[in-house]
Design a protein around this motif. Structure first.
Motif, PDB file in Angstrom:
ATOM      1  N   ILE A  71      -5.566   0.132   2.044  1.00 12.30           N
ATOM      2  CA  ILE A  71      -4.921   0.962   1.667  1.00 12.30           C
ATOM      3  C   ILE A  71      -5.233   2.454   0.901  1.00 12.30           C
ATOM      4  CG2 ILE A  71      -2.515   0.546   2.100  1.00 12.30           C
ATOM      5  CD1 ILE A  71      -2.089   0.277  -0.340  1.00 12.30           C
ATOM      6  N   GLY A  72      -6.734   1.399  -0.379  1.00 11.03           N
ATOM      7  CA  GLY A  72      -7.088   2.043  -0.889  1.00 11.03           C
ATOM      8  C   GLY A  72      -6.735   2.555  -2.231  1.00 11.03           C
ATOM      9  N   ILE A  73      -6.955   3.204  -2.618  1.00  9.34           N
ATOM     10  CA  ILE A  73      -6.351   3.844  -4.076  1.00  9.34           C
ATOM     11  C   ILE A  73      -6.718   4.934  -4.590  1.00  9.34           C
ATOM     12  CG2 ILE A  73      -6.327   3.289  -6.481  1.00  9.34           C
ATOM     13  CD1 ILE A  73      -7.257   0.444  -6.131  1.00  9.34           C
ATOM     14  N   GLY A 117       4.619  -8.004  -6.063  1.00  7.36           N
ATOM     15  CA  GLY A 117       3.518  -8.046  -7.250  1.00  7.36           C
ATOM     16  C   GLY A 117       4.641  -7.474  -8.477  1.00  7.36           C
ATOM     17  N   LEU A 118       3.649  -7.926  -9.524  1.00  7.54           N
ATOM     18  CA  LEU A 118       4.081  -7.524 -10.842  1.00  7.54           C
ATOM     19  C   LEU A 118       2.838  -6.731 -11.381  1.00  7.54           C
ATOM     20  CD1 LEU A 118       5.542 -10.994 -12.484  1.00  7.54           C
ATOM     21  CD2 LEU A 118       6.676  -9.304 -11.486  1.00  7.54           C
ATOM     22  N   GLY A 119       2.103  -6.051 -10.735  1.00  3.28           N
ATOM     23  CA  GLY A 119       0.606  -5.226 -11.427  1.00  3.28           C
ATOM     24  C   GLY A 119       0.395  -6.010 -12.571  1.00  3.28           C
ATOM     25  N   PHE A 164       0.999  -4.565 -16.557  1.00  2.00           N
ATOM     26  CA  PHE A 164       2.355  -3.595 -15.415  1.00  2.00           C
ATOM     27  C   PHE A 164       1.763  -2.413 -14.841  1.00  2.00           C
ATOM     28  CE2 PHE A 164       3.935  -4.923 -19.429  1.00  2.00           C
ATOM     29  CZ  PHE A 164       3.962  -5.417 -19.291  1.00  2.00           C
ATOM     30  N   GLU A 165       0.554  -1.995 -14.231  1.00  2.00           N
ATOM     31  CA  GLU A 165       0.597  -1.117 -13.750  1.00  2.00           C
ATOM     32  C   GLU A 165       0.402  -0.824 -12.260  1.00  2.00           C
ATOM     33  OE1 GLU A 165       0.757   2.273 -14.545  1.00  2.00           O
ATOM     34  OE2 GLU A 165      -0.355   2.294 -16.717  1.00  2.00           O
ATOM     35  N   ARG A 166       0.965  -0.565 -11.489  1.00  2.00           N
ATOM     36  CA  ARG A 166       1.066  -0.341  -9.831  1.00  2.00           C
ATOM     37  C   ARG A 166       1.087   1.499  -8.997  1.00  2.00           C
ATOM     38  NH1 ARG A 166       4.731  -3.829  -6.988  1.00  2.00           N
ATOM     39  NH2 ARG A 166       3.028  -4.294  -6.154  1.00  2.00           N
ATOM     40  N   ALA A 167      -0.602   0.614  -7.984  1.00  2.00           N
ATOM     41  CA  ALA A 167      -0.356   2.238  -7.584  1.00  2.00           C
ATOM     42  C   ALA A 167       0.097   2.052  -5.938  1.00  2.00           C
ATOM     43  CB  ALA A 167      -2.105   2.610  -7.392  1.00  2.00           C
ATOM     44  N   VAL A 168       1.237   0.867  -5.910  1.00  2.00           N
ATOM     45  CA  VAL A 168       1.984   1.159  -4.752  1.00  2.00           C
ATOM     46  C   VAL A 168       3.650   0.397  -4.535  1.00  2.00           C
ATOM     47  CG1 VAL A 168       0.073   0.228  -4.004  1.00  2.00           C
ATOM     48  CG2 VAL A 168       1.868  -0.916  -4.815  1.00  2.00           C
ATOM     49  N   ASN A 169       4.664   0.975  -4.192  1.00  2.00           N
ATOM     50  CA  ASN A 169       5.609   1.008  -4.283  1.00  2.00           C
ATOM     51  C   ASN A 169       5.811  -0.599  -4.209  1.00  2.00           C
ATOM     52  OD1 ASN A 169       8.807   1.233  -3.419  1.00  2.00           O
ATOM     53  ND2 ASN A 169       8.027   3.016  -1.799  1.00  2.00           N
ATOM     54  N   GLY A 207      -2.143  -9.041 -12.212  1.00  2.00           N
ATOM     55  CA  GLY A 207      -3.607  -9.655 -11.651  1.00  2.00           C
ATOM     56  C   GLY A 207      -4.241  -8.976 -12.150  1.00  2.00           C
ATOM     57  N   LEU A 208      -4.536  -7.835 -11.923  1.00  2.00           N
ATOM     58  CA  LEU A 208      -6.195  -7.308 -12.219  1.00  2.00           C
ATOM     59  C   LEU A 208      -6.351  -6.853 -13.847  1.00  2.00           C
ATOM     60  CD1 LEU A 208      -6.495  -4.432  -9.504  1.00  2.00           C
ATOM     61  CD2 LEU A 208      -7.944  -6.089  -9.030  1.00  2.00           C
ATOM     62  N   TYR A 209      -4.814  -6.595 -14.422  1.00  2.00           N
ATOM     63  CA  TYR A 209      -5.425  -6.563 -16.070  1.00  2.00           C
ATOM     64  C   TYR A 209      -5.474  -8.281 -16.748  1.00  2.00           C
ATOM     65  CZ  TYR A 209      -3.227  -7.043 -20.773  1.00  2.00           C
ATOM     66  OH  TYR A 209      -3.531  -7.751 -21.795  1.00  2.00           O
ATOM     67  N   THR A 214     -13.748  -1.770  -2.410  1.00  2.00           N
ATOM     68  CA  THR A 214     -14.613  -3.174  -2.944  1.00  2.00           C
ATOM     69  C   THR A 214     -14.564  -3.364  -4.295  1.00  2.00           C
ATOM     70  OG1 THR A 214     -15.896  -1.929  -1.234  1.00  2.00           O
ATOM     71  CG2 THR A 214     -16.984  -3.633  -2.903  1.00  2.00           C
ATOM     72  N   PHE A 215     -14.305  -4.691  -4.734  1.00  2.00           N
ATOM     73  CA  PHE A 215     -14.096  -4.606  -6.085  1.00  2.00           C
ATOM     74  C   PHE A 215     -15.166  -5.589  -6.320  1.00  2.00           C
ATOM     75  CE2 PHE A 215      -9.569  -3.762  -4.642  1.00  2.00           C
ATOM     76  CZ  PHE A 215      -9.364  -3.550  -6.395  1.00  2.00           C
ATOM     77  N   LYS A 216     -15.642  -5.619  -7.695  1.00  2.00           N
ATOM     78  CA  LYS A 216     -17.067  -6.072  -7.862  1.00  2.00           C
ATOM     79  C   LYS A 216     -17.119  -7.033  -9.202  1.00  2.00           C
ATOM     80  CE  LYS A 216     -22.060  -5.332  -8.118  1.00  2.00           C
ATOM     81  NZ  LYS A 216     -23.490  -4.766  -8.055  1.00  2.00           N
ATOM     82  N   THR A 241      -5.993 -12.560  -2.939  1.00  2.00           N
ATOM     83  CA  THR A 241      -4.850 -12.317  -2.411  1.00  2.00           C
ATOM     84  C   THR A 241      -4.260 -10.821  -2.613  1.00  2.00           C
ATOM     85  OG1 THR A 241      -4.261 -12.648  -5.095  1.00  2.00           O
ATOM     86  CG2 THR A 241      -3.955 -14.430  -3.616  1.00  2.00           C
ATOM     87  N   ASN A 242      -5.375 -10.160  -3.220  1.00  2.00           N
ATOM     88  CA  ASN A 242      -4.798  -8.425  -3.357  1.00  2.00           C
ATOM     89  C   ASN A 242      -5.104  -7.839  -1.880  1.00  2.00           C
ATOM     90  OD1 ASN A 242      -3.674  -8.401  -5.319  1.00  2.00           O
ATOM     91  ND2 ASN A 242      -5.250  -7.338  -6.761  1.00  2.00           N
ATOM     92  N   ALA A 243      -6.222  -8.428  -2.107  1.00  2.00           N
ATOM     93  CA  ALA A 243      -7.706  -8.412  -0.009  1.00  2.00           C
ATOM     94  C   ALA A 243      -6.491  -8.413   0.749  1.00  2.00           C
ATOM     95  CB  ALA A 243      -8.339  -8.530  -0.152  1.00  2.00           C
TER      96      ALA A 243
HETATM   97  P1  ADP Z   1       0.070  -6.526  -8.333  1.00  3.14           P
HETATM   98  O1  ADP Z   1      -1.096  -6.170  -6.841  1.00  3.14           O
HETATM   99  O2  ADP Z   1       0.804  -7.199  -8.516  1.00  3.14           O
HETATM  100  O3  ADP Z   1       0.421  -4.879  -7.988  1.00  3.14           O
HETATM  101  P2  ADP Z   1      -2.504  -6.284  -9.499  1.00  3.14           P
HETATM  102  O4  ADP Z   1      -2.853  -6.807 -11.275  1.00  3.14           O
HETATM  103  O5  ADP Z   1      -2.810  -7.379  -8.448  1.00  3.14           O
HETATM  104  O6  ADP Z   1      -1.282  -6.007  -9.111  1.00  3.14           O
HETATM  105  O7  ADP Z   1      -2.559  -4.828  -8.613  1.00  3.14           O
HETATM  106  C1  ADP Z   1      -2.309  -3.554  -9.248  1.00  3.14           C
HETATM  107  C2  ADP Z   1      -2.437  -2.608  -8.290  1.00  3.14           C
HETATM  108  O8  ADP Z   1      -3.583  -2.287  -7.482  1.00  3.14           O
HETATM  109  C3  ADP Z   1      -1.932  -2.772  -7.363  1.00  3.14           C
HETATM  110  O9  ADP Z   1       0.223  -2.944  -7.672  1.00  3.14           O
HETATM  111  C4  ADP Z   1      -2.425  -1.921  -5.766  1.00  3.14           C
HETATM  112  O10 ADP Z   1      -1.248  -0.875  -5.923  1.00  3.14           O
HETATM  113  C5  ADP Z   1      -3.803  -1.486  -6.769  1.00  3.14           C
HETATM  114  N1  ADP Z   1      -3.963  -2.909  -5.918  1.00  3.14           N
HETATM  115  C6  ADP Z   1      -5.058  -3.464  -6.239  1.00  3.14           C
HETATM  116  N2  ADP Z   1      -6.337  -4.432  -5.775  1.00  3.14           N
HETATM  117  C7  ADP Z   1      -5.859  -3.769  -4.543  1.00  3.14           C
HETATM  118  C8  ADP Z   1      -6.230  -3.154  -3.209  1.00  3.14           C
HETATM  119  N3  ADP Z   1      -7.842  -4.157  -2.698  1.00  3.14           N
HETATM  120  N4  ADP Z   1      -6.751  -2.572  -1.775  1.00  3.14           N
HETATM  121  C9  ADP Z   1      -5.864  -1.190  -2.564  1.00  3.14           C
HETATM  122  N5  ADP Z   1      -5.000  -1.503  -3.806  1.00  3.14           N
HETATM  123  C10 ADP Z   1      -5.077  -2.665  -4.676  1.00  3.14           C
END
Ligand code: ADP
Length: 642
Positions: A578-580, A603-605, A592-597, A607-609, A633-635, A547-549
């Motif tokens: 968009i990359g990070i 999103g709640l930040g 709760f950490e997010r790298a996007v606006n 998923g990856l946690y 690329t997530f592995k 879903t993140n992809a």
């Molecule tokens: P959410 O997607 O709900 O914000 P996640 O924990 O899944 O929370 O992801 C945290 C943050 O990581 C996202 O807010 C986004 O900034 C960055 N991120 C996750 N996956 C990707 C991806 N495939 N490409 C770019 N940024 C990503």
């Protein structure tokens, strides 16, 4: 014509004697006096040493010019020729026995610095001292008829001697009560002498052939080298000598000594001796050592600055923590150990406190000797001397790094929580609004009698279902976070083929792929990609990454691959979205950490946690390779057997 009274001469007292009408006295006319009297008076009036004479049974008194000050202004010139008892009434009890001794043939008397309280010029008794001798004066018939007195007043010397003795006594008293002694190195003979008072301190006093033998005799072996060096420098330079060393007393006791001295020179300017004082500073030194021990064992770093703000003392702890030395830390060198971002503020606060002489409080990062910075509290207060004059500051630096970082973390966590609450309410509100709208519409449709209703109703139901699922997922995510935090994430273990599982998940997400204009990714078959895991949790991992992809993939093709070896199976999702940024990549696995606006991407930040926590619980690993604007690329690698 010759002067019949030639023996009176021309001195002041002679003239006075001459002016007396002796015929009216018991001595009769002067020219008729016996030759021995004339001879003795002639010698007396002509003499410049104080001399006087008692003559005859009435002890008639004669004195010369030098005797005037002794007779005193209150008696001179009246005393000339008067009876001895009248002249010296106040001390007659001292004089008469001596006169009688001489007159009775007992021989001359000798008195040294004899105390005689005679009447002074002002007519009052004064303390006076004399060294004098009474000697017989014979008549022609061989009888002793007079007493000749040669006398010197020694009052001044006696008083000076007394004062000197007193001051020496008080010096000795002062030396011994202050635990001090005196010493001298004779630079001509090389001999060293210790005064009697040193006995108190050293346990002995002694004379030595040379400074070397003295040093070897009583200075502590560890201090001998520098004691020799200090002495040598003082002798060579002629500058004041000041040294601190330990001595070993004969009873084995060790004492701390401060020895101070100064060279003495002869009239030609050549140094002849080095003399000085020794002080027993054992108690002071012990107190100082105790103070240093306390200071050194304290975890706080202590410092002292002078009037000009320059640092004059830093405790051992400072040097140990910062790796600085007195050479680099004192003065203003301590500022170099301050974090560059804090240095300006630290300097300003310190300068202001110095100017206003007030308490100061500062938090800054202090550079440790390993290069790390640690948060510290620096507090100081102005110091004043006995006269109330400002002499500088004294303060302590305490390491508060752990507390401070915890505070910062709490602060960050609180901030993240607030952000989360705002995002979460927004995230929940969107599907709820839609649901509300749908329910309203459904009720309206329900009342209508229309043929199309069933079909339209189905569409509403589908939408409702989608949004209910979305809310459920959000709530489920939040529940998972709380389960992870409380350690209640549970697992049900079974044998799972990751290729099949991933294909299932892709199938379930196919709608999302197509709705977001992606081709549905195809997984290449891969042998042996199975392991013993929890199905629901592994599905969660795969779903989150996919879903993140979809969300961040910028609609560019997404590829999925699965790799396996004997021990591990890896699931790799590559997008070209968009990359990070490098700065954010370290944070995205935190709660709760997010790298996007948030306005752009929902999103709640979480998923990856959650993904990372599940991966860690399965003893696996999750990594990301990413570049801003180019994709990620997530592995995830999981061991086949946990
Ligand atoms: P959410 O997607 O709900 O914000 P996640 O924990 O899944 O929370 O992801 C945290 C943050 O990581 C996202 O807010 C986004 O900034 C960055 N991120 C996750 N996956 C990707 C991806 N495939 N490409 C770019 N940024 C990503």
């Amino acid at each position: 014509m010759t002067d019949p009274c030639y023996f009176f001469g021309n001195s002041i007292t002679g003239k006075i004697a001459r002016s007396i009408d002796w015929a009216e006295t018991s001595l009769g006319k002067a020219e008729d006096w016996p030759d021995c009297l004339k001879l003795i008076l002639g010698m007396m009036y002509g003499n410049l040493h104080p001399v006087c004479l008692f003559w005859g049974p009435e002890h008639k008194y004669f004195y010369n010019d030098s005797y005037i000050p002794i007779v005193g202004a209150s008696k001179h010139p009246w005393a000339m020729g008067k009876k001895g008892k009248l002249v010296w009434n106040e001390i007659w009890e001292y004089l008469l026995p001596q006169i009688n001794q001489v007159l009775s043939g007992g021989g001359a008397t000798w008195n040294e610095d004899q105390y005689l309280p005679i009447i002074g010029d002002d007519g009052k008794p004064r303390d006076a001292f004399f060294t004098y001798s009474y000697s017989p004066v014979y008549e022609e018939n061989g009888n002793i008829y007079g007493v000749l007195v040669t006398c010197t007043e020694t009052t001044r010397r006696v008083i000076v001697d007394k004062k000197l003795r007193e001051s020496q006594e008080s010096l000795q008293l002062a030396l011994s009560s202050a635990k001090m002694g005196t010493w001298e190195v004779n630079l001509i003979t090389s001999k060293v002498s210790l005064s009697e008072e040193t006995r108190e301190i050293f346990g002995f006093s002694n004379e030595y052939e040379s400074a070397d033998t003295a040093i070897d005799d009583f200075i502590h072996p560890e201090d001998r080298a520098h004691a020799r060096e200090f002495l040598r420098r003082a002798v060579e330079s002629g500058k004041p000598y000041d040294d601190v060393y330990r001595i070993v007393r004969p009873d084995g006791e060790i004492r701390w000594i401060n020895s101070k001295g100064q060279a003495r020179y002869d009239y030609t300017g050549k140094p002849v001796s080095l003399a000085g004082l020794t002080f027993d500073i054992t108690e002071k030194r012990e107190a100082q050592l105790n103070y240093e021990r306390i200071v050194d064992s304290s975890p706080a770093m202590l410092w002292i600055t002078g009037q000009d703000g320059r640092c004059t003392y830093l405790s051992k702890q400072w040097y140990e923590n910062t790796g600085q030395t007195p050479e680099t830390g004192l003065g203003f060198g301590w500022l170099d150990a301050t974090h560059p971002d804090d240095a300006e503020r630290a300097e300003k606060v310190f300068e202001e406190a110095n100017r206003e002489r007030k308490l100061f409080y500062l938090e800054y990062r202090l550079k440790q000797k390993n290069g790390e910075y640690r948060w510290c509290i620096d507090t100081g207060n102005a110091r004043f001397n006995d006269k109330g004059e400002f002499v500088g500051f004294a303060g302590t630096v305490i390491d508060i790094h752990d507390r401070k970082t915890a505070e910062i973390k709490t602060e960050e966590a609180l901030q993240a929580r607030d952000e989360f609450l705002s995002i979460a309410s927004h995230e929940l509100k969107t599907p709820l609004t839609t649901l509300k709208l749908q329910t309203g519409l459904q009720q309206r449709f329900n009342k209508m009698n229309n043929e199309n209703v069933k079909e339209r109703f189905q569409t509403f139901l589908n939408l409702t279902d989608t949004h209910v699922k979305r809310i459920s997922r959000l709530v489920e995510d939040m529940l998972d976070v709380s389960r992870i935090r409380t350690g209640k994430l549970s697992f049900e273990w079974e044998n799972i083929d990751l290729c099949e599982l991933a294909a299932d998940v892709i199938g379930r997400l196919s709608d999302q792929f197509t709705r977001s204009s992606y081709d549905i990714p195809v997984i290449k078959r891969c042998e042996g990609a199975s392991g013993y895991w929890d199905r629901m949790r592994v599905e969660q991992i795969v779903t989150n990454l996919l879903t993140n992809a979809i969300k961040y993939g910028n609609k560019n093709p997404i590829s999925i691959s699965i790799e396996s070896d004997d021990k591990n199976v890896s699931f790799i999702v590559k997008d070209q979205g968009i990359g990070i940024s490098e700065e954010n990549v370290g944070k995205i696995f935190n709660r709760f950490e997010r790298a996007v606006n948030s306005n752009e991407y929902s999103g709640l930040g979480l998923g990856l946690y959650i993904t990372k926590q599940i991966v860690l619980s399965l003893k696996g690993e999750i990594t990301v390779k990413t570049k801003l604007g180019e994709g990620s690329t997530f592995k995830v690698t999981l061991p086949k057997l946990v």
